[in-house]
Design a protein around this motif. Sequence first.
Motif, PDB file in Angstrom:
ATOM      1  N   ASP A   1       0.568  -1.330  -0.107  1.00 27.27           N
ATOM      2  CA  ASP A   1       0.400  -0.016  -0.397  1.00 27.27           C
ATOM      3  C   ASP A   1       0.849   1.099  -0.555  1.00 27.27           C
TER       4      ASP A   1
ATOM      5  N   ASP B   1       0.158   5.224   0.766  1.00 23.59           N
ATOM      6  CA  ASP B   1      -0.445   5.861   1.947  1.00 23.59           C
ATOM      7  C   ASP B   1       0.152   5.522   3.513  1.00 23.59           C
ATOM      8  N   ASN B   2       0.444   5.984   3.902  1.00 20.42           N
ATOM      9  CA  ASN B   2       1.029   5.725   5.375  1.00 20.42           C
ATOM     10  C   ASN B   2       1.381   4.347   5.484  1.00 20.42           C
ATOM     11  N   THR B   3       1.840   3.176   4.933  1.00 23.57           N
ATOM     12  CA  THR B   3       2.503   2.432   5.220  1.00 23.57           C
ATOM     13  C   THR B   3       4.043   2.402   4.157  1.00 23.57           C
TER      14      THR B   3
ATOM     15  N   ASP C   1      -1.193  -0.311   5.982  1.00 21.85           N
ATOM     16  CA  ASP C   1      -1.976   0.471   7.636  1.00 21.85           C
ATOM     17  C   ASP C   1      -2.852   0.342   8.144  1.00 21.85           C
ATOM     18  N   GLN C   2      -4.046   0.108   6.677  1.00 23.53           N
ATOM     19  CA  GLN C   2      -5.909  -0.303   7.412  1.00 23.53           C
ATOM     20  C   GLN C   2      -6.356  -1.748   7.872  1.00 23.53           C
TER      21      GLN C   2
ATOM     22  N   ASP D   1      -6.672  -2.868   3.430  1.00 22.76           N
ATOM     23  CA  ASP D   1      -5.593  -3.485   3.013  1.00 22.76           C
ATOM     24  C   ASP D   1      -5.751  -4.579   3.325  1.00 22.76           C
TER      25      ASP D   1
HETATM   26 MG   LIG Z   1      -2.700   3.269   3.838  1.00 23.63          MG
END
Ligand SMILES: [Mg+2]
Length: 176
Positions: free
Chosen positions: A31, A33-35, A115-116, A120
């Motif tokens: 992933d 974003d934010n991963t 991260d989700q 994810d």
């Molecule tokens: Mg993410």
Amino acid sequence: MRKKVYAHALSIYEIDVDFFVKSNVKVLIADLDNTLDSYRLYHPGQRAYDLKEALNKVGIKLVIISNNKGKRVGSYAHDLDVPYVWSARKPFAGKINRFIKDNNLNRDEVMLVGDQLMTDVGAANRAKIRVVLTEKIVKEDQWTTHINRIFDRPLRKRMMKKGLLPDWRKVYGQIK
Ligand SMILES: [Mg+2]
């Protein structure tokens, strides 16, 4: 019925590349974003380049599959020189399935890191591929993600308490 267990890591960057080798991973879907990085960044940081190099060295390909828009995902993935899928609509598995099919991949050799839980882990389950759940890499989220976090946070806590999110080191070589 036994509840499903997912490996957990603080971030994709703390996972030893050998973990993926021992898990027989040939294609790692990350992933974005934010991963891998903050959703604001159009260009990868050094750690993303280093991760890609380390994976390639052991014969693992990195792919980015993101729900975000083409321009940003494309710019980031182009710099990193990795294949990518944008507007992936996770938790739906359609685009992941198509990627697997188009590239003739074996699902047993694919793993997703994200991260989700909702998007994810949900998409990985639907696509029947393995998944590692991470914490978010920076504090800030896009507003759409804020909504997901309302559900993600308490669920994640409960799963942690029940031992359903073991640290990746504890399941090293056991995720087949
Ligand atoms: Mg993410």
